[in-house]
Design a protein around this motif. Structure first.
Motif, PDB file in Angstrom:
ATOM      1  N   THR A  35       0.832  -1.216   0.000  1.00  0.00           N
ATOM      2  CA  THR A  35       0.000   0.000   0.000  1.00  0.00           C
ATOM      3  C   THR A  35       0.864   1.263   0.000  1.00  0.00           C
ATOM      4  O   THR A  35       0.408   2.317  -0.428  1.00  0.00           O
ATOM      5  CB  THR A  35      -0.974   0.021   1.195  1.00  0.00           C
ATOM      6  OG1 THR A  35      -0.228   0.000   2.417  1.00  0.00           O
ATOM      7  CG2 THR A  35      -1.927  -1.147   1.141  1.00  0.00           C
ATOM      8  N   GLY A  36       2.123   1.161   0.451  1.00  0.00           N
ATOM      9  CA  GLY A  36       3.035   2.294   0.348  1.00  0.00           C
ATOM     10  C   GLY A  36       3.213   2.676  -1.124  1.00  0.00           C
ATOM     11  O   GLY A  36       3.265   3.857  -1.476  1.00  0.00           O
ATOM     12  N   PHE A  39       0.327   4.811  -2.214  1.00  0.00           N
ATOM     13  CA  PHE A  39       0.468   6.211  -1.785  1.00  0.00           C
ATOM     14  C   PHE A  39       1.546   6.918  -2.607  1.00  0.00           C
ATOM     15  O   PHE A  39       1.387   8.079  -2.993  1.00  0.00           O
ATOM     16  CB  PHE A  39       0.784   6.296  -0.288  1.00  0.00           C
ATOM     17  CG  PHE A  39      -0.437   6.159   0.581  1.00  0.00           C
ATOM     18  CD1 PHE A  39      -1.266   7.243   0.835  1.00  0.00           C
ATOM     19  CD2 PHE A  39      -0.790   4.939   1.126  1.00  0.00           C
ATOM     20  CE1 PHE A  39      -2.406   7.121   1.616  1.00  0.00           C
ATOM     21  CE2 PHE A  39      -1.928   4.798   1.907  1.00  0.00           C
ATOM     22  CZ  PHE A  39      -2.741   5.892   2.159  1.00  0.00           C
ATOM     23  N   ARG A  40       2.639   6.212  -2.859  1.00  0.00           N
ATOM     24  CA  ARG A  40       3.733   6.809  -3.645  1.00  0.00           C
ATOM     25  C   ARG A  40       3.237   7.146  -5.055  1.00  0.00           C
ATOM     26  O   ARG A  40       3.554   8.211  -5.607  1.00  0.00           O
ATOM     27  CB  ARG A  40       4.913   5.832  -3.727  1.00  0.00           C
ATOM     28  CG  ARG A  40       5.707   5.740  -2.442  1.00  0.00           C
ATOM     29  CD  ARG A  40       6.670   4.558  -2.468  1.00  0.00           C
ATOM     30  NE  ARG A  40       7.409   4.446  -1.229  1.00  0.00           N
ATOM     31  CZ  ARG A  40       8.638   4.926  -1.029  1.00  0.00           C
ATOM     32  NH1 ARG A  40       9.275   5.513  -2.009  1.00  0.00           N
ATOM     33  NH2 ARG A  40       9.226   4.805   0.139  1.00  0.00           N
ATOM     34  N   SER A  99       4.388  10.472   2.199  1.00  0.00           N
ATOM     35  CA  SER A  99       4.098  10.580   3.621  1.00  0.00           C
ATOM     36  C   SER A  99       3.245  11.828   3.891  1.00  0.00           C
ATOM     37  O   SER A  99       2.316  11.794   4.711  1.00  0.00           O
ATOM     38  CB  SER A  99       5.416  10.627   4.394  1.00  0.00           C
ATOM     39  OG  SER A  99       5.189  10.684   5.756  1.00  0.00           O
ATOM     40  N   ALA A 102      -0.228  11.396   2.306  1.00  0.00           N
ATOM     41  CA  ALA A 102      -0.987  10.366   3.029  1.00  0.00           C
ATOM     42  C   ALA A 102      -1.741  10.925   4.237  1.00  0.00           C
ATOM     43  O   ALA A 102      -2.584  10.254   4.807  1.00  0.00           O
ATOM     44  CB  ALA A 102      -0.045   9.253   3.484  1.00  0.00           C
ATOM     45  N   ARG A 108      -6.529   9.472   1.624  1.00  0.00           N
ATOM     46  CA  ARG A 108      -6.623   8.256   2.441  1.00  0.00           C
ATOM     47  C   ARG A 108      -7.935   7.534   2.173  1.00  0.00           C
ATOM     48  O   ARG A 108      -7.994   6.325   2.061  1.00  0.00           O
ATOM     49  CB  ARG A 108      -6.564   8.579   3.942  1.00  0.00           C
ATOM     50  CG  ARG A 108      -5.222   8.955   4.458  1.00  0.00           C
ATOM     51  CD  ARG A 108      -5.030   8.475   5.889  1.00  0.00           C
ATOM     52  NE  ARG A 108      -4.575   7.095   5.926  1.00  0.00           N
ATOM     53  CZ  ARG A 108      -3.315   6.718   5.694  1.00  0.00           C
ATOM     54  NH1 ARG A 108      -2.398   7.597   5.462  1.00  0.00           N
ATOM     55  NH2 ARG A 108      -2.990   5.437   5.717  1.00  0.00           N
ATOM     56  N   ARG A 129       0.943   0.991   6.831  1.00  0.00           N
ATOM     57  CA  ARG A 129       1.020   1.655   8.135  1.00  0.00           C
ATOM     58  C   ARG A 129      -0.235   1.407   8.975  1.00  0.00           C
ATOM     59  O   ARG A 129      -0.180   1.439  10.202  1.00  0.00           O
ATOM     60  CB  ARG A 129       1.175   3.178   7.971  1.00  0.00           C
ATOM     61  CG  ARG A 129       2.378   3.642   7.178  1.00  0.00           C
ATOM     62  CD  ARG A 129       3.656   3.368   7.928  1.00  0.00           C
ATOM     63  NE  ARG A 129       4.838   3.948   7.275  1.00  0.00           N
ATOM     64  CZ  ARG A 129       5.396   3.496   6.160  1.00  0.00           C
ATOM     65  NH1 ARG A 129       4.909   2.446   5.553  1.00  0.00           N
ATOM     66  NH2 ARG A 129       6.477   4.091   5.664  1.00  0.00           N
ATOM     67  N   ASP A 130      -1.375   1.213   8.287  1.00  0.00           N
ATOM     68  CA  ASP A 130      -2.666   1.144   8.996  1.00  0.00           C
ATOM     69  C   ASP A 130      -3.477  -0.068   8.566  1.00  0.00           C
ATOM     70  O   ASP A 130      -4.701  -0.060   8.654  1.00  0.00           O
ATOM     71  CB  ASP A 130      -3.474   2.420   8.712  1.00  0.00           C
ATOM     72  CG  ASP A 130      -3.734   2.617   7.220  1.00  0.00           C
ATOM     73  OD1 ASP A 130      -3.058   1.963   6.400  1.00  0.00           O
ATOM     74  OD2 ASP A 130      -4.628   3.415   6.878  1.00  0.00           O
ATOM     75  N   ARG A 179      10.190  11.040   8.624  1.00  0.00           N
ATOM     76  CA  ARG A 179       9.052  10.301   8.077  1.00  0.00           C
ATOM     77  C   ARG A 179       8.309   9.575   9.215  1.00  0.00           C
ATOM     78  O   ARG A 179       7.086   9.539   9.237  1.00  0.00           O
ATOM     79  CB  ARG A 179       9.524   9.314   7.007  1.00  0.00           C
ATOM     80  CG  ARG A 179       8.422   8.901   6.079  1.00  0.00           C
ATOM     81  CD  ARG A 179       8.809   9.072   4.630  1.00  0.00           C
ATOM     82  NE  ARG A 179       9.787   8.111   4.167  1.00  0.00           N
ATOM     83  CZ  ARG A 179       9.481   6.880   3.730  1.00  0.00           C
ATOM     84  NH1 ARG A 179       8.240   6.449   3.760  1.00  0.00           N
ATOM     85  NH2 ARG A 179      10.414   6.093   3.264  1.00  0.00           N
ATOM     86  N   ASP A 183       4.378  10.063  10.002  1.00  0.00           N
ATOM     87  CA  ASP A 183       3.482   8.896   9.936  1.00  0.00           C
ATOM     88  C   ASP A 183       2.859   8.559  11.294  1.00  0.00           C
ATOM     89  O   ASP A 183       1.724   8.103  11.362  1.00  0.00           O
ATOM     90  CB  ASP A 183       4.243   7.668   9.396  1.00  0.00           C
ATOM     91  CG  ASP A 183       4.664   7.837   7.934  1.00  0.00           C
ATOM     92  OD1 ASP A 183       4.149   8.762   7.274  1.00  0.00           O
ATOM     93  OD2 ASP A 183       5.514   7.064   7.470  1.00  0.00           O
ATOM     94  N   ARG A 186       0.251  11.920  12.588  1.00  0.00           N
ATOM     95  CA  ARG A 186      -0.866  12.496  11.835  1.00  0.00           C
ATOM     96  C   ARG A 186      -2.188  12.127  12.513  1.00  0.00           C
ATOM     97  O   ARG A 186      -2.291  11.098  13.199  1.00  0.00           O
ATOM     98  CB  ARG A 186      -0.834  12.039  10.369  1.00  0.00           C
ATOM     99  CG  ARG A 186      -1.073  10.580  10.203  1.00  0.00           C
ATOM    100  CD  ARG A 186      -1.184  10.168   8.743  1.00  0.00           C
ATOM    101  NE  ARG A 186      -1.280   8.735   8.682  1.00  0.00           N
ATOM    102  CZ  ARG A 186      -0.499   7.942   7.972  1.00  0.00           C
ATOM    103  NH1 ARG A 186       0.441   8.444   7.208  1.00  0.00           N
ATOM    104  NH2 ARG A 186      -0.658   6.639   7.991  1.00  0.00           N
TER     105      ARG A 186
HETATM  106  O1   DC Z   1       5.945   2.000   2.945  1.00  0.00           O
HETATM  107  P1   DC Z   1       6.411   3.177   2.127  1.00  0.00           P
HETATM  108  O2   DC Z   1       7.683   3.754   2.637  1.00  0.00           O
HETATM  109  O3   DC Z   1       6.502   2.828   0.676  1.00  0.00           O
HETATM  110  O4   DC Z   1       5.254   4.296   2.273  1.00  0.00           O
HETATM  111  C1   DC Z   1       5.412   5.608   1.784  1.00  0.00           C
HETATM  112  C2   DC Z   1       4.547   6.555   2.605  1.00  0.00           C
HETATM  113  O5   DC Z   1       3.163   6.294   2.351  1.00  0.00           O
HETATM  114  C3   DC Z   1       4.701   6.422   4.120  1.00  0.00           C
HETATM  115  O6   DC Z   1       5.714   7.249   4.629  1.00  0.00           O
HETATM  116  C4   DC Z   1       3.346   6.821   4.655  1.00  0.00           C
HETATM  117  C5   DC Z   1       2.400   6.471   3.531  1.00  0.00           C
HETATM  118  N1   DC Z   1       1.619   5.256   3.814  1.00  0.00           N
HETATM  119  C6   DC Z   1       0.514   5.393   4.616  1.00  0.00           C
HETATM  120  O7   DC Z   1       0.246   6.465   5.136  1.00  0.00           O
HETATM  121  N2   DC Z   1      -0.290   4.313   4.831  1.00  0.00           N
HETATM  122  C7   DC Z   1       0.002   3.130   4.293  1.00  0.00           C
HETATM  123  N3   DC Z   1      -0.821   2.095   4.511  1.00  0.00           N
HETATM  124  C8   DC Z   1       1.152   2.964   3.495  1.00  0.00           C
HETATM  125  C9   DC Z   1       1.969   4.058   3.283  1.00  0.00           C
END
Ligand code: DC
Length: 223
Positions: A35-36, A39-40, A99, A102, A108, A129-130, A179, A183, A186
């Motif tokens: 899922t990162g 978001f990227r 980040s 997000a 979101r 992250r969630d 970061r 994260d 927030r």
């Molecule tokens: O896991 P990553 O480093 O590729 O994620 C990049 C950014 O995306 C991370 O700093 C915060 C956001 N992110 C998020 O808020 N929720 C997620 N489920 C995955 C990533």
């Protein structure tokens, strides 16, 4: 029809989530959802001005991007509008932008719907992250990985060195701390372990050791 099997893996940047999620998915022959990377990808599409954009316009822009998965295990591919998400999203700059983006509720919300939609049609290993707290609170298995920031920065430095880039450790540690702060603090879906997640500190363990620990949990509960 039984409910899809969901395994969630959450944790901060550079903790080894992607490698481990891919390895768990490979072992169990399940698709893997990064899922990162979602978001990227949206961060790149929306650009740096996204945080100031009115919510309605953001929703419209996000709705134009459709995510899907192809394949399973280590060969799972994340597609955005049928195009594989590539290495262009992997830079530190895009990570930092992701980040920030997000934390925007409209973004979101859009990705929450997309992530839940993907799990309607198949079982999966979801990493982010969630995942265990907000997106798949009903997941059968939840993991939260953590490691000291200096250890995560050192791992990142080695990855970059392998790709031919030299970045000072202090710089990477600072980026990781920034970061983490974004994260974890927030208002919406902050990074934190679900109450029923298994916590694993990966600081002093290698990938095979952590993988074995995770698979022991999954198999110990009957999968
Ligand atoms: O896991 P990553 O480093 O590729 O994620 C990049 C950014 O995306 C991370 O700093 C915060 C956001 N992110 C998020 O808020 N929720 C997620 N489920 C995955 C990533």
């Amino acid at each position: 029809m039984s409910a899809p099997l969901i395994i969630t893996i959450d944790g901060p940047a550079g903790v080894g989530k992607s490698t481990l999620a891919r390895a768990v998915a490979e072992t169990l022959c399940l698709p893997y959802l990064d899922t990162g990377a979602m978001f990227r990808t949206l961060a790149l599409k929306l650009g740096a001005g996204a945080e100031e954009c009115p919510a309605q316009s953001l929703c419209q822009q996000c709705a134009a991007w459709h995510f899907s998965l192809r394949g399973s295990g280590g060969s799972t591919v994340l597609l955005c509008n049928a195009v594989p998400v590539g290495q262009e999203v992997r830079t530190e700059a895009v990570g930092m932008l992701a980040s920030r983006v997000a934390a925007v509720p409209a973004v979101r919300d859009c990705l929450k719907q997309a992530q839940r939609r993907l799990a309607l049609s198949c079982s999966l290993v979801a990493e982010g992250r969630d995942m265990g707290t907000e997106i798949f609170p009903e997941a059968q298995y939840k993991f939260f990985l953590d490691a000291r920031p200096e250890v995560r920065a050192l791992r990142r430095q080695k990855e970059l060195a392998a790709a031919g880039t030299t970045v000072p450790l202090a710089e990477l540690t600072e980026q990781i701390r920034q970061r983490d702060t974004l994260d974890r603090t927030r208002a919406l879906a902050p990074l934190r372990p679900a109450a029923d997640a298994v916590l694993v500190d990966t600081s002093d363990k290698d990938i095979p050791a952590v993988l074995a620990e995770m698979l022991a949990v999954v198999r110990g509960r009957g999968l």
